[in-house]
Scaffold this motif. Structure first.
Motif, mmCIF file in Angstrom:
data_model
loop_
_atom_site.group_PDB
_atom_site.id
_atom_site.type_symbol
_atom_site.label_atom_id
_atom_site.label_comp_id
_atom_site.label_asym_id
_atom_site.label_seq_id
_atom_site.Cartn_x
_atom_site.Cartn_y
_atom_site.Cartn_z
ATOM 1 N N VAL A 66 0.851 -1.187 0.000
ATOM 2 C CA VAL A 66 0.000 0.000 0.000
ATOM 3 C C VAL A 66 0.891 1.242 0.000
ATOM 4 C CG1 VAL A 66 -1.671 1.329 1.329
ATOM 5 C CG2 VAL A 66 -1.936 -1.138 1.126
ATOM 6 N N VAL A 67 0.664 2.141 -0.930
ATOM 7 C CA VAL A 67 1.465 3.361 -1.000
ATOM 8 C C VAL A 67 1.001 4.307 0.097
ATOM 9 C CG1 VAL A 67 2.088 5.344 -2.409
ATOM 10 C CG2 VAL A 67 1.813 3.086 -3.473
ATOM 11 N N PRO A 68 1.890 4.696 1.019
ATOM 12 C CA PRO A 68 1.463 5.557 2.121
ATOM 13 C C PRO A 68 1.183 6.979 1.658
ATOM 14 C CG PRO A 68 3.829 5.218 2.192
ATOM 15 C CD PRO A 68 3.313 4.335 1.098
ATOM 16 N N PRO A 69 0.311 7.707 2.370
ATOM 17 C CA PRO A 69 0.104 9.130 2.060
ATOM 18 C C PRO A 69 1.431 9.880 2.162
ATOM 19 C CG PRO A 69 -1.527 8.335 3.632
ATOM 20 C CD PRO A 69 -0.496 7.263 3.522
ATOM 21 N N HIS A 70 1.621 10.846 1.288
ATOM 22 C CA HIS A 70 2.916 11.514 1.250
ATOM 23 C C HIS A 70 2.778 12.905 0.638
ATOM 24 C CE1 HIS A 70 2.306 9.355 -2.552
ATOM 25 N NE2 HIS A 70 3.000 10.322 -3.134
ATOM 26 N N ALA A 71 3.799 13.709 0.868
ATOM 27 C CA ALA A 71 3.889 15.043 0.274
ATOM 28 C C ALA A 71 5.182 15.124 -0.512
ATOM 29 C CB ALA A 71 3.861 16.116 1.358
ATOM 30 N N LEU A 72 5.113 15.676 -1.723
ATOM 31 C CA LEU A 72 6.275 15.820 -2.589
ATOM 32 C C LEU A 72 6.729 17.273 -2.608
ATOM 33 C CD1 LEU A 72 5.108 13.647 -5.633
ATOM 34 C CD2 LEU A 72 6.597 12.954 -3.746
ATOM 35 N N HIS A 73 8.043 17.455 -2.637
ATOM 36 C CA HIS A 73 8.575 18.820 -2.689
ATOM 37 C C HIS A 73 9.877 18.788 -3.477
ATOM 38 C CE1 HIS A 73 8.912 22.983 -1.440
ATOM 39 N NE2 HIS A 73 10.184 22.769 -1.149
ATOM 40 N N LEU A 105 7.929 20.204 7.398
ATOM 41 C CA LEU A 105 7.547 21.470 6.780
ATOM 42 C C LEU A 105 8.518 22.621 7.067
ATOM 43 C CD1 LEU A 105 3.645 21.443 7.172
ATOM 44 C CD2 LEU A 105 4.999 21.056 5.094
ATOM 45 N N PRO A 106 9.133 22.711 8.261
ATOM 46 C CA PRO A 106 10.077 23.816 8.469
ATOM 47 C C PRO A 106 11.265 23.814 7.505
ATOM 48 C CG PRO A 106 9.406 22.896 10.578
ATOM 49 C CD PRO A 106 8.879 21.975 9.526
ATOM 50 N N LEU A 107 11.561 22.673 6.892
ATOM 51 C CA LEU A 107 12.683 22.603 5.957
ATOM 52 C C LEU A 107 12.283 22.937 4.520
ATOM 53 C CD1 LEU A 107 14.465 19.288 7.092
ATOM 54 C CD2 LEU A 107 14.836 21.611 7.940
ATOM 55 N N PHE A 108 11.051 22.617 4.157
ATOM 56 C CA PHE A 108 10.658 22.642 2.751
ATOM 57 C C PHE A 108 10.835 23.981 2.046
ATOM 58 C CE2 PHE A 108 7.742 18.659 2.327
ATOM 59 C CZ PHE A 108 8.852 17.857 2.525
ATOM 60 N N PRO A 109 10.555 25.118 2.693
ATOM 61 C CA PRO A 109 10.711 26.381 1.940
ATOM 62 C C PRO A 109 12.140 26.656 1.483
ATOM 63 C CG PRO A 109 9.383 26.710 3.910
ATOM 64 C CD PRO A 109 9.995 25.348 4.027
ATOM 65 N N TYR A 110 13.116 25.969 2.077
ATOM 66 C CA TYR A 110 14.515 26.286 1.828
ATOM 67 C C TYR A 110 15.269 25.169 1.106
ATOM 68 C CZ TYR A 110 12.758 29.260 5.487
ATOM 69 O OH TYR A 110 11.967 30.111 6.208
ATOM 70 N N ASP A 169 16.765 23.012 -1.861
ATOM 71 C CA ASP A 169 17.213 23.266 -3.223
ATOM 72 C C ASP A 169 16.393 22.367 -4.142
ATOM 73 O OD1 ASP A 169 18.475 23.405 -5.679
ATOM 74 O OD2 ASP A 169 20.502 23.312 -4.862
ATOM 75 N N THR A 170 15.287 22.899 -4.644
ATOM 76 C CA THR A 170 14.333 22.085 -5.383
ATOM 77 C C THR A 170 14.804 21.744 -6.795
ATOM 78 O OG1 THR A 170 13.158 24.104 -6.030
ATOM 79 C CG2 THR A 170 12.347 22.922 -4.088
ATOM 80 N N GLU A 171 15.869 22.385 -7.275
ATOM 81 C CA GLU A 171 16.413 22.015 -8.576
ATOM 82 C C GLU A 171 17.376 20.842 -8.467
ATOM 83 O OE1 GLU A 171 18.119 25.384 -10.462
ATOM 84 O OE2 GLU A 171 16.208 26.463 -10.638
ATOM 85 N N ARG A 172 17.865 20.616 -7.259
ATOM 86 C CA ARG A 172 18.811 19.523 -7.047
ATOM 87 C C ARG A 172 18.151 18.314 -6.384
ATOM 88 N NH1 ARG A 172 24.420 21.036 -4.272
ATOM 89 N NH2 ARG A 172 24.646 22.027 -6.309
ATOM 90 N N PHE A 173 17.129 18.586 -5.532
ATOM 91 C CA PHE A 173 16.529 17.509 -4.744
ATOM 92 C C PHE A 173 15.023 17.433 -4.962
ATOM 93 C CE2 PHE A 173 20.261 19.030 -2.388
ATOM 94 C CZ PHE A 173 20.980 17.847 -2.279
ATOM 95 N N ALA A 174 14.487 16.230 -4.811
ATOM 96 C CA ALA A 174 13.044 15.990 -4.772
ATOM 97 C C ALA A 174 12.761 15.156 -3.528
ATOM 98 C CB ALA A 174 12.583 15.249 -6.021
ATOM 99 N N TRP A 175 11.999 15.732 -2.608
ATOM 100 C CA TRP A 175 11.700 15.075 -1.339
ATOM 101 C C TRP A 175 10.317 14.439 -1.385
ATOM 102 C CZ3 TRP A 175 13.828 16.325 3.954
ATOM 103 C CH2 TRP A 175 15.108 16.879 3.890
ATOM 104 N N ALA A 176 10.186 13.310 -0.722
ATOM 105 C CA ALA A 176 8.888 12.689 -0.464
ATOM 106 C C ALA A 176 8.816 12.389 1.024
ATOM 107 C CB ALA A 176 8.713 11.408 -1.270
#
Length: 299
Positions: free
Chosen positions: A42-49, A70-75, A77-84
Motif C-alpha cells: 500500500v502506498v502511504p500518504p505523502h507530500a512531494l517537494h 515542513l520547516p525545511l521545505f521552503p529552503y 534546493d528544489t532544482e537539485r533535490f526531490a523530497w517525499a
C-alpha cells in the motif's frame, strides 16, 4: 481504507497473474503471508517537494507525522533535490492504516512509495524513530540507497533505555504530560512552554494511541544492527548538543561503529528536534552531505 486494501489486492493479482512470484527477502526474514505482502505494498500518504534528480525519502519520528518536515521545505534546493515525506501507519493521513507498527513495516512502506514514484535509487532521511526505520530501509534494499541521514536517530541496536526510563516512555501513549516531559528533557529543558504545548497538541492530533504504544517497543528495543553493520552506504548522523538521550556520544558509540562511511555533525543550538530548533543549519548540513552524491540531471 477498504477501497485501498481492495485496490492493493487487485494490483498484486494483476502483477502476479500468470507469473511465478518469488519475493527476495534479507537473510533471516520470514516469507510474508499474502495479507502481509498486500499491506506492505500500500502506498502511504505523502507530500512531494522539489523536482531535482536526487530523490529523498523522509521518515518522521515517534511524536510526529510528515508535517514535521515542513520547516525545511521552503529552503530546499528544489532544482537539485526531490523530497517525499510520508505518513507512517497510525499517523497523519495514515492514521487508519493497521499495523504491525514496526520499523520494518515503515521501511517496506517507504520502498513501496519509492516504487510508486519510479525512484530506483534515493537517499533516505529519518528523525528519531524514523532514523531507525531509515536504517531498516538500508537493511532491506542497500543497493537502492545513495545515502543515509539520521537526525537524532535511534541507533540500529536500540535506544538502550533503563527499566525506569522504558516504563516512563511507554506511558507516553496514554499521558500527554509524559509526552511533554520527554520533549522538554530531550531538548535540554530550555525551550518555551508554548512550543512544548504545541508539539504535544500536534502529537495528539496526528497520531493514534495504538501506534505510539505499538512502535515504542520495536524502535526502543529491537536490535537490527547485524543487518546494517559494515554497510557501505554513506551515513550522516546529526545530533543536537542539548539532546541527553541520543547525544553525540551515543552516535559515536553506535552510528559511527555500525557504518564505516559514517559522519557525525553536532548542532550546538539544537536538542532532539533540530528540524524545529535549527532548520536552516540542519538543512545546510544535509544538502552539503548529499550534494556530492547527486546524480546528473536525468540520472
Amino acid at each position: 481504507m477498504e477501497g485501498q486494501q481492495i485496490g492493493a489486492v487487485r494490483a498484486v493479482t494483476e502483477r502476479s497473474r500468470g507469473d511465478t512470484v518469488e519475493p527476495v527477502l534479507p537473510h533471516g526474514h520470514l516469507l510474508p503471508t499474502l495479507q502481509e505482502y498486500v499491506m506492505s505494498t500500500v502506498v502511504p500518504p505523502h507530500a512531494l517537494h522539489g523536482s531535482g534528480p536526487h530523490k529523498v525519502l523522509a521518515l518522521h519520528g515517534w511524536f510526529s507525522d510528515r508535517s514535521s518536515y515542513l520547516p525545511l521545505f521552503p529552503y530546499v534546493d528544489t532544482e537539485r533535490f526531490a523530497w517525499a515525506a510520508m505518513d507512517q501507519r497510525g499517523y497523519g493521513e495514515a492514521r487508519e492504516l493497521p499495523g504491525p507498527y514496526t520499523t520494518e513495516r515503515i521501511a517496506r512502506d517507504a520502498l513501496a512509495l519509492a516504487d510508486h514514484l519510479g525512484w530506483s535509487t534515493f537517499s533516505v532521511i529519518g528523525h528519531s524513530m524514523g532514523g531507525k526505520a531509515a536504517q531498516h530501509v538500508v537493511a532491506l534494499a542497500p543497493d537502492r540507497v545513495r545515502a543515509l541521514v539520521g537526525i537524532s536517530p535511534v541507533p540500529a541496536s536500540g535506544a538502550g533505555l533503563s527499566d525506569a526510563t522504558w516504563d516512563f516512555f511507554a506511558s507516553a501513549a496514554d499521558d500527554p504530560a509524559v509526552r511533554r516531559a520527554i520533549i522538554s528533557t530531550t531538548t535540554g529543558d530550555r525551550l518555551p512552554g508554548p512550543w512544548l504545548d504545541h508539539m504535544v497538541r500536534l502529537s495528539l492530533a496526528n497520531s493514534t494511541r495504538d501506534a505510539l504504544a505499538g512502535y515504542f517497543p520495536d524502535w526502543a528495543g529491537t536490535d537490527l544492527s547485524p543487518l546494517v553493520r559494515g554497510s557501505a552506504v554513506p551515513a550522516l548522523a546529526v545530533a543536537g548538543a542539548h539532546d541527553p538521550a541520543l547525544s553525540p556520544d551515543v552516535m559515536r558509540a553506535t552510528w559511527l561503529q555500525h557504518f564505516p562511511r559514517a559522519t557525525l555533525t553536532v548542532l550546538p543550538d539544537a536538542g532532539h528536534y533540530a528540524i524545529d530548533e535549527a532548520p536552516l543549519a540542519l538543512l545546510a548540513h544535509i544538502e552539503n552531505f548529499l550534494a556530492p552524491l547527486t546524480p546528473a540531471m536525468g540520472g
